[in-house]
Write a protein that holds these residues in place. Structure first.
Motif, PDB file in Angstrom:
ATOM      1  N   GLY A 170       0.783  -1.227   0.000  1.00  0.00           N
ATOM      2  CA  GLY A 170       0.000   0.000   0.000  1.00  0.00           C
ATOM      3  C   GLY A 170       0.813   1.274   0.000  1.00  0.00           C
ATOM      4  N   HIS A 171       2.067   1.209  -0.480  1.00  0.00           N
ATOM      5  CA  HIS A 171       2.873   2.431  -0.508  1.00  0.00           C
ATOM      6  C   HIS A 171       3.929   2.378  -1.601  1.00  0.00           C
ATOM      7  N   LEU A 172       4.431   3.541  -1.950  1.00  0.00           N
ATOM      8  CA  LEU A 172       5.509   3.680  -2.918  1.00  0.00           C
ATOM      9  C   LEU A 172       6.847   3.761  -2.196  1.00  0.00           C
ATOM     10  N   GLU A 173       7.891   3.282  -2.856  1.00  0.00           N
ATOM     11  CA  GLU A 173       9.240   3.396  -2.312  1.00  0.00           C
ATOM     12  C   GLU A 173      10.169   3.954  -3.381  1.00  0.00           C
ATOM     13  N   ALA A 174      11.108   4.775  -2.926  1.00  0.00           N
ATOM     14  CA  ALA A 174      12.075   5.389  -3.836  1.00  0.00           C
ATOM     15  C   ALA A 174      13.244   4.445  -4.077  1.00  0.00           C
ATOM     16  N   ILE A 210      10.313   5.365   1.810  1.00  0.00           N
ATOM     17  CA  ILE A 210       8.944   5.890   1.742  1.00  0.00           C
ATOM     18  C   ILE A 210       8.951   7.409   1.610  1.00  0.00           C
ATOM     19  N   SER A 211       9.741   8.087   2.436  1.00  0.00           N
ATOM     20  CA  SER A 211       9.765   9.552   2.390  1.00  0.00           C
ATOM     21  C   SER A 211      10.486  10.071   1.155  1.00  0.00           C
ATOM     22  N   GLY A 212      11.336   9.226   0.569  1.00  0.00           N
ATOM     23  CA  GLY A 212      12.124   9.663  -0.587  1.00  0.00           C
ATOM     24  C   GLY A 212      11.312   9.919  -1.836  1.00  0.00           C
ATOM     25  N   GLY A 225       3.504  15.146  -0.590  1.00  0.00           N
ATOM     26  CA  GLY A 225       3.529  14.729   0.803  1.00  0.00           C
ATOM     27  C   GLY A 225       3.196  13.259   0.920  1.00  0.00           C
ATOM     28  N   ALA A 226       3.722  12.607   1.965  1.00  0.00           N
ATOM     29  CA  ALA A 226       3.470  11.188   2.206  1.00  0.00           C
ATOM     30  C   ALA A 226       3.207  10.999   3.698  1.00  0.00           C
ATOM     31  N   GLU A 227       2.010  10.511   4.037  1.00  0.00           N
ATOM     32  CA  GLU A 227       1.611  10.355   5.436  1.00  0.00           C
ATOM     33  C   GLU A 227       1.141   8.927   5.683  1.00  0.00           C
ATOM     34  N   PRO A 228       1.920   8.114   6.401  1.00  0.00           N
ATOM     35  CA  PRO A 228       1.494   6.744   6.702  1.00  0.00           C
ATOM     36  C   PRO A 228       0.190   6.740   7.501  1.00  0.00           C
ATOM     37  N   SER A 229      -0.663   5.748   7.224  1.00  0.00           N
ATOM     38  CA  SER A 229      -1.922   5.605   7.938  1.00  0.00           C
ATOM     39  C   SER A 229      -1.660   5.222   9.385  1.00  0.00           C
ATOM     40  N   ALA A 230      -2.427   5.809  10.299  1.00  0.00           N
ATOM     41  CA  ALA A 230      -2.266   5.487  11.720  1.00  0.00           C
ATOM     42  C   ALA A 230      -2.671   4.044  11.994  1.00  0.00           C
ATOM     43  N   GLU A 231      -3.637   3.507  11.240  1.00  0.00           N
ATOM     44  CA  GLU A 231      -4.098   2.138  11.452  1.00  0.00           C
ATOM     45  C   GLU A 231      -3.185   1.112  10.790  1.00  0.00           C
ATOM     46  N   PRO A 261       0.628   1.390   9.085  1.00  0.00           N
ATOM     47  CA  PRO A 261       1.788   2.169   8.633  1.00  0.00           C
ATOM     48  C   PRO A 261       2.281   1.774   7.245  1.00  0.00           C
ATOM     49  N   GLY A 262       1.924   0.569   6.783  1.00  0.00           N
ATOM     50  CA  GLY A 262       2.328   0.141   5.453  1.00  0.00           C
ATOM     51  C   GLY A 262       1.470   0.731   4.351  1.00  0.00           C
ATOM     52  N   MET A 263       0.428   1.464   4.747  1.00  0.00           N
ATOM     53  CA  MET A 263      -0.438   2.140   3.790  1.00  0.00           C
ATOM     54  C   MET A 263      -0.215   3.643   3.929  1.00  0.00           C
TER      55      MET A 263
END
Length: 357
Positions: free
Chosen positions: A98-102, A112-114, A136-142, A144-146
């Motif tokens: 559920g997230h992008l990586e640089a 993730i932040s890259g 901006g990139a904000e991990p989900s509180a429920e 973190p992989g999203m």
């Protein structure tokens, strides 16, 4: 105790957006100036332009004076590589769950932040290219992989970077999830190597993820991809599986599935009264497998006319637990649906915008 939710669909009534865009594009700007203007601080006040029941949750067209259909979008996909522009030596992105990586990982920051600051090549529903900036990139509180992304797309009409996600009263600055696959005008998902979807918060793709149907995950050894796709059909009441919705704004429904991700609600609350609801339909990735009633109150005959030879009427099918279909698919079993839902009788008049849970 298994999770039980009431899904509250905040689906907007189709309407023309407010006028105000230039009649013709402004003179072009250089690449240096265009990229320098991305990801600027934004005002907290935004103009909401409801555009109808949404799959992607994006604007239909940059030209606010143009009448557009619900099959249109200013952004339907994005490319992982090559990047149009990046920061700190990042050369490409990859989608992990559920997230992008640089890639490569920048010295300062994480994979993730890259991704923040990258400009990707995207496409609109008409096939035209559109640049997308990750601001901006904000991990989900429920989970973190999203990660939720604040994105901007280059509006070639206004010659400005703008949030392509539709803003409504509940989400005045909506963000987007990065979801594997690309959805076409018919609402069908296709796996396209190197491409993914920026799905905005107010669209069915992201809503189904937030309800628990994460297409990158598994449950009891079964991929959730088909469940998620069936959910996107159900969320928009896309009975025929052709991308045409049959629902109204602020429609509250009850969802449940065969795997027990979401269970049928049996208790009364302020948001839901099971005694007032009735079975609506069962759902597969390509639309309804059987229908008992329509969500927006139109006659079932209307649906049969929209997709002739797809459904058979007249034979009542009992699915158990008081769920009976009066219209069923001719090519699959009525009980083959992965999801089912209940709904209230359609209101006599549309609900006013901005109301609802």
């Amino acid at each position: 105790m298994k999770k039980s939710w009431i899904a509250c669909l905040l689906l907007q009534v189709p309407a023309l957006a407010q006028a105000g865009a230039p009649a013709s594009p402004k003179p072009g700007v250089s690449d240096v100036e265009r990229y320098a203007r991305r990801c600027q601080p934004q005002s907290a006040q935004r103009i909401a332009r409801p555009q109808g029941t949404m799959l992607w949750g994006t604007r239909r067209d940059w030209n606010t004076e143009k009448a557009s259909g619900e099959h249109e979008s200013v952004l339907v996909s994005a490319d992982l590589a090559p990047l149009r522009r990046a920061e700190n030596g990042v050369q490409a992105l990859r989608l992990e769950g559920g997230h992008l990586e640089a890639s490569p990982v920048p010295r300062a920051g994480t994979a993730i932040s890259g991704v923040v600051g990258a400009v990707l090549q995207g496409s609109a529903s008409d096939g035209k290219p559109v640049e997308v900036a990750i601001c901006g990139a904000e991990p989900s509180a429920e989970d973190p992989g999203m990660v939720f992304y604040r994105i901007e797309a280059w509006n070639a009409v206004a010659q400005e970077w703008e949030n392509p996600c539709v803003a409504v009263d509940r989400d005045t600055a909506p963000r987007a999830l990065a979801v594997s696959g690309v959805w076409d005008a018919s609402g069908a998902r296709q796996a396209v190597p190197g491409k993914f979807t920026f799905a905005c918060q107010n669209g069915a793709i992201t809503k189904c993820v937030l309800w628990g149907y994460k297409p990158w995950s598994c449950r009891d050894g079964q991929s959730m991809t088909d469940l998620h796709q069936a959910c996107t059909r159900m969320a928009r009441a896309d009975y025929c599986g052709d991308g045409q919705s049959h629902t109204r704004q602020n429609t509250t429904i009850d969802i449940y599935d065969r795997l027990g991700v979401i269970q049928r609600t049996v208790t009364t609350s302020r948001e839901w009264d099971p005694a007032k609801a009735a079975f609506e339909a069962a759902w597969a990735p390509d639309g309804a497998t059987c229908i008992s009633r329509t969500r927006d109150g139109r006659a079932l005959e209307t649906v049969l006319q929209e997709c002739p030879h797809r459904f058979q009427a007249g034979a009542v099918t009992d699915l158990g637990e008081g769920e009976r279909c009066t219209v069923r698919r001719t090519d699959v079993s009525a009980g083959a649906g992965l999801l089912r839902n209940l709904s209230y009788a359609a209101p006599q008049s549309p609900v006013s915008p901005g109301k609802g849970p």
